[in-house]
Design a protein around this motif. Sequence first.
Motif, PDB file in Angstrom:
ATOM      1  N   MET A   1       0.832  -1.200   0.000  1.00 11.37           N
ATOM      2  CA  MET A   1       0.000   0.000   0.000  1.00 11.37           C
ATOM      3  C   MET A   1       0.871   1.256   0.000  1.00 11.37           C
ATOM      4  SD  MET A   1      -2.420   1.434   3.087  1.00 11.37           S
ATOM      5  CE  MET A   1      -1.018   1.881   4.127  1.00 11.37           C
TER       6      MET A   1
ATOM      7  N   LYS B   1      -6.896   7.261   4.427  1.00 11.90           N
ATOM      8  CA  LYS B   1      -8.099   6.526   4.817  1.00 11.90           C
ATOM      9  C   LYS B   1      -7.793   5.041   5.010  1.00 11.90           C
ATOM     10  CE  LYS B   1     -12.916   5.757   3.565  1.00 11.90           C
ATOM     11  NZ  LYS B   1     -13.995   6.123   2.624  1.00 11.90           N
ATOM     12  N   GLU B   2      -7.026   4.466   4.099  1.00 10.86           N
ATOM     13  CA  GLU B   2      -6.677   3.051   4.197  1.00 10.86           C
ATOM     14  C   GLU B   2      -5.849   2.776   5.455  1.00 10.86           C
ATOM     15  OE1 GLU B   2      -4.608  -0.318   1.360  1.00 10.86           O
ATOM     16  OE2 GLU B   2      -5.519   1.430   0.416  1.00 10.86           O
TER      17      GLU B   2
ATOM     18  N   ASN C   1      -6.959   0.402   8.604  1.00 14.70           N
ATOM     19  CA  ASN C   1      -6.116  -0.719   9.027  1.00 14.70           C
ATOM     20  C   ASN C   1      -5.880  -0.735  10.537  1.00 14.70           C
ATOM     21  OD1 ASN C   1      -5.792  -1.876   6.499  1.00 14.70           O
ATOM     22  ND2 ASN C   1      -3.902  -0.781   6.071  1.00 14.70           N
TER      23      ASN C   1
END
Length: 187
Positions: free
Chosen positions: A153, A164-165, A169
Amino acid sequence: MLSTVLPQKGKLLISEPFMADPNFQRTVVLITENTEEGTVGYVLNQKSNYLLKDLIADCWDADFEVFIGGPVAPDTLHFVHKRPDLISGGADLGNGLYWGGDFEILKSEINNYRIKADEIKFFIGYSGWSKNQLEDELEMNAWIVSDKFNPDMLLENGEVNIWKEAVLNMGVKYAHITNFPQDPSLN
């Protein structure tokens, strides 16, 4: 929101959703060094208007995106990669990621098309904190420290919402902050 994980190399700093500093609004910073003298890292999600070939004439066909690593030394170029088999001399950050390495070898490998865009990320400038500065910011809840991420990522380019990711997580405890508006006064 303060995390108890210390911000060591290979960890992420995720900015709190209302950070006022425009250099770090909704950013994710990869820590590459944390010593008694201070901390160094790179903002992963602020794309510049440059491609590598715009900055390095020797890399005439290098369409690699270049990111703004931070406000310090914007006239310098840095990189993080996952190809220690091709680029010697990089510092191991863990999770299969390496910081820097032999730049002459890097240029040769790029010109021979042996390094792909999803294996490396370039930065102009870096983010730096003096002794105890980052710790002070952590105490003020300006950052969340995370080691919960997919290393691939971090090297993604394009319009991926890394902030956001990275927050998602961290788990359900933090997921709700991804819905906060960037400017709460507009709410």
